[in-house]
Design a protein around this motif. Structure first.
Motif, PDB file in Angstrom:
ATOM      1  N   PHE A 123      50.604 -61.272 -72.042  1.00  0.00           N
ATOM      2  CA  PHE A 123      50.358 -59.886 -72.421  1.00  0.00           C
ATOM      3  C   PHE A 123      48.857 -59.610 -72.460  1.00  0.00           C
ATOM      4  N   PRO A 124      48.444 -58.356 -72.234  1.00  0.00           N
ATOM      5  CA  PRO A 124      47.026 -58.006 -72.367  1.00  0.00           C
ATOM      6  C   PRO A 124      46.560 -58.198 -73.807  1.00  0.00           C
ATOM      7  N   PRO A 125      45.276 -58.414 -74.022  1.00  0.00           N
ATOM      8  CA  PRO A 125      44.766 -58.582 -75.392  1.00  0.00           C
ATOM      9  C   PRO A 125      44.873 -57.298 -76.204  1.00  0.00           C
ATOM     10  N   VAL A 126      45.005 -57.456 -77.512  1.00  0.00           N
ATOM     11  CA  VAL A 126      44.985 -56.319 -78.439  1.00  0.00           C
ATOM     12  C   VAL A 126      43.707 -56.415 -79.271  1.00  0.00           C
ATOM     13  N   PRO A 127      43.189 -55.281 -79.754  1.00  0.00           N
ATOM     14  CA  PRO A 127      41.922 -55.302 -80.507  1.00  0.00           C
ATOM     15  C   PRO A 127      42.056 -56.056 -81.824  1.00  0.00           C
ATOM     16  N   PRO A 128      40.929 -56.473 -82.399  1.00  0.00           N
ATOM     17  CA  PRO A 128      40.981 -57.046 -83.750  1.00  0.00           C
ATOM     18  C   PRO A 128      41.663 -56.075 -84.704  1.00  0.00           C
ATOM     19  N   GLN A 129      42.527 -56.585 -85.536  1.00  0.00           N
ATOM     20  CA  GLN A 129      43.304 -55.706 -86.404  1.00  0.00           C
ATOM     21  C   GLN A 129      42.436 -54.901 -87.363  1.00  0.00           C
ATOM     22  N   SER A 130      41.313 -55.444 -87.765  1.00  0.00           N
ATOM     23  CA  SER A 130      40.455 -54.743 -88.729  1.00  0.00           C
ATOM     24  C   SER A 130      39.930 -53.421 -88.195  1.00  0.00           C
ATOM     25  N   GLN A 131      39.944 -53.236 -86.874  1.00  0.00           N
ATOM     26  CA  GLN A 131      39.465 -51.981 -86.297  1.00  0.00           C
ATOM     27  C   GLN A 131      40.333 -50.791 -86.697  1.00  0.00           C
ATOM     28  N   ALA A 132      41.576 -51.066 -87.132  1.00  0.00           N
ATOM     29  CA  ALA A 132      42.456 -49.987 -87.575  1.00  0.00           C
ATOM     30  C   ALA A 132      42.092 -49.490 -88.976  1.00  0.00           C
ATOM     31  N   VAL A 133      41.254 -50.244 -89.684  1.00  0.00           N
ATOM     32  CA  VAL A 133      40.836 -49.867 -91.034  1.00  0.00           C
ATOM     33  C   VAL A 133      39.614 -48.963 -90.932  1.00  0.00           C
ATOM     34  N   ARG A 134      39.696 -47.791 -91.572  1.00  0.00           N
ATOM     35  CA  ARG A 134      38.630 -46.800 -91.484  1.00  0.00           C
ATOM     36  C   ARG A 134      38.063 -46.516 -92.873  1.00  0.00           C
ATOM     37  N   SER A 135      36.985 -45.742 -92.897  1.00  0.00           N
ATOM     38  CA  SER A 135      36.350 -45.426 -94.183  1.00  0.00           C
ATOM     39  C   SER A 135      37.286 -44.648 -95.100  1.00  0.00           C
ATOM     40  N   GLY A 136      38.222 -43.899 -94.505  1.00  0.00           N
ATOM     41  CA  GLY A 136      39.151 -43.102 -95.303  1.00  0.00           C
ATOM     42  C   GLY A 136      40.448 -43.810 -95.641  1.00  0.00           C
ATOM     43  N   THR A 137      40.614 -45.054 -95.253  1.00  0.00           N
ATOM     44  CA  THR A 137      41.829 -45.801 -95.562  1.00  0.00           C
ATOM     45  C   THR A 137      41.952 -45.985 -97.074  1.00  0.00           C
ATOM     46  N   ASP A 138      43.155 -45.745 -97.600  1.00  0.00           N
ATOM     47  CA  ASP A 138      43.376 -45.842 -99.041  1.00  0.00           C
ATOM     48  C   ASP A 138      43.845 -47.219 -99.480  1.00  0.00           C
ATOM     49  N   VAL A 139      44.680 -47.860 -98.682  1.00  0.00           N
ATOM     50  CA  VAL A 139      45.212 -49.165 -99.056  1.00  0.00           C
ATOM     51  C   VAL A 139      45.412 -50.008 -97.811  1.00  0.00           C
TER      52      VAL A 139
END
Length: 323
Positions: A123-139
């Motif tokens: 399968f093609p690579p997927v981005p590092p999971q932490s990239q889904a976490v943003r400044s506005g993420t609550d939990v």
């Protein structure tokens, strides 16, 4: 308790909507109050993603190889909590801590030779999971560490070394015990880096770390040697070692790192103690769910994920102050 609090939250929302319907119309130009909605990002490895058929069907179209399933605990919580949260689930089977933090991961799908071959691999690579976490993420919830420890490789080695032993001795412990402290040190250091990165990306987010469930019973005489729907050729002595000197310290390492960063830790081991691979009411599948057609390689089934959902959702609501 999690479902009770969820129902209260939903009933509270319904009551608010009813009250709004009976209240006088707002003055022109006034903005209606928005319903509370929290941004939740779920990170983790296969124990979060689901992966095996016993944890539901994969829902990614087209498949990305991460094997997130419909009955995995993030998806169960998403349905239970409804509009209270907005889920982004980027968990991925076979993920290491570094894959969560900074690596572009190459997912393996259900490609686990010689036990199983995935026709869509590679399968093609997927981005590092932490990239889904943003400044506005609550939990943020994160369940990871087993692949950094190399637990799958350890299990496979134990299967090989136990083959032909007749269930006697501790061939796997004798071969691998000396390098377990180094593996645990790697988990500790990587986990520290990961939590620091997550806090940097979302300074105001609550982070909930998730441990691993009980997979091996206290009484390993309940595990049938050479039963491929349990632990196959792993000896009882090696199962005792894996439980006490590998999996127990892994959970302890995660809990310690979480505490040092001021983050919550969800301990799944106590609630799953009587639901191991070798128990009649198991919440974790063995090497196979159904031999020889359905490989599970020791992963939670839908009941295990339901239990995890109850505990993780309670931790989420507590972290957000929603009671």
């Amino acid at each position: 308790m999690a479902r009770f609090r969820t129902r209260l939250a939903l009933l509270g929302s319904a009551a608010a909507l009813t009250a709004g319907a009976l209240a006088p119309a707002q003055p022109a130009g006034a903005q209606p109050a928005a319903a509370a909605s929290y941004e939740w990002v779920a990170l983790g490895d296969s124990y979060t993603a689901g992966v095996i058929p016993a944890a539901g069907e994969t829902f990614e179209v087209p498949r990305d190889g991460c094997e997130r399933t419909a009955l995995s605990y993030p998806q169960v919580i998403d349905r239970d909590l409804g509009s209270l949260i907005e889920l982004t689930n980027v968990s991925c089977g076979a993920a290491t801590i570094e894959d969560v933090t900074f690596n572009a991961q190459h997912p393996i799908g259900r490609h686990l030779p010689p036990l199983s071959e995935d026709p869509d691999y590679p399968f093609p690579p997927v981005p590092p999971q932490s990239q889904a976490v943003r400044s506005g993420t609550d939990v943020v919830t994160v369940g990871v560490g087993g692949n950094t420890l190399g637990f799958a490789q350890i299990l496979f080695t134990c299967l090989q070394l136990g083959d032909g032993s007749g269930g006697v001795g501790t061939p796997c412990r004798d071969d691998l015990a000396d390098n377990i402290p180094g593996r645990l040190a790697k988990v500790s250091g990587d986990y520290d880096d990961m939590l620091a990165t997550l806090h940097e990306r979302a300074p105001h987010a609550k982070i909930v770390t998730v441990g691993y469930p009980t997979v091996i019973p206290e009484d390993t005489s309940r595990c049938r040697y050479n039963d491929w729907e349990q632990f196959a050729s792993i000896t009882p002595g090696d199962l005792d070692w894996l439980r006490d000197d590998v999996l127990g310290p892994l959970n302890a390492t995660i809990e310690k790192r979480a505490g040092e960063h001021g983050d919550a830790f969800v301990d799944l081991a106590p609630s799953t103690r009587n639901h191991s691979v070798c128990d009649a009411g198991r919440w974790v599948e063995g090497v196979f769910s159904t031999f020889p057609s359905e490989v599970a390689f020791v992963h939670p089934n839908s009941k295990g994920h339901k239990n995890a959902a109850d505990h993780v959702s309670a931790a989420i609501l507590n972290a957000l102050g929603v009671n």
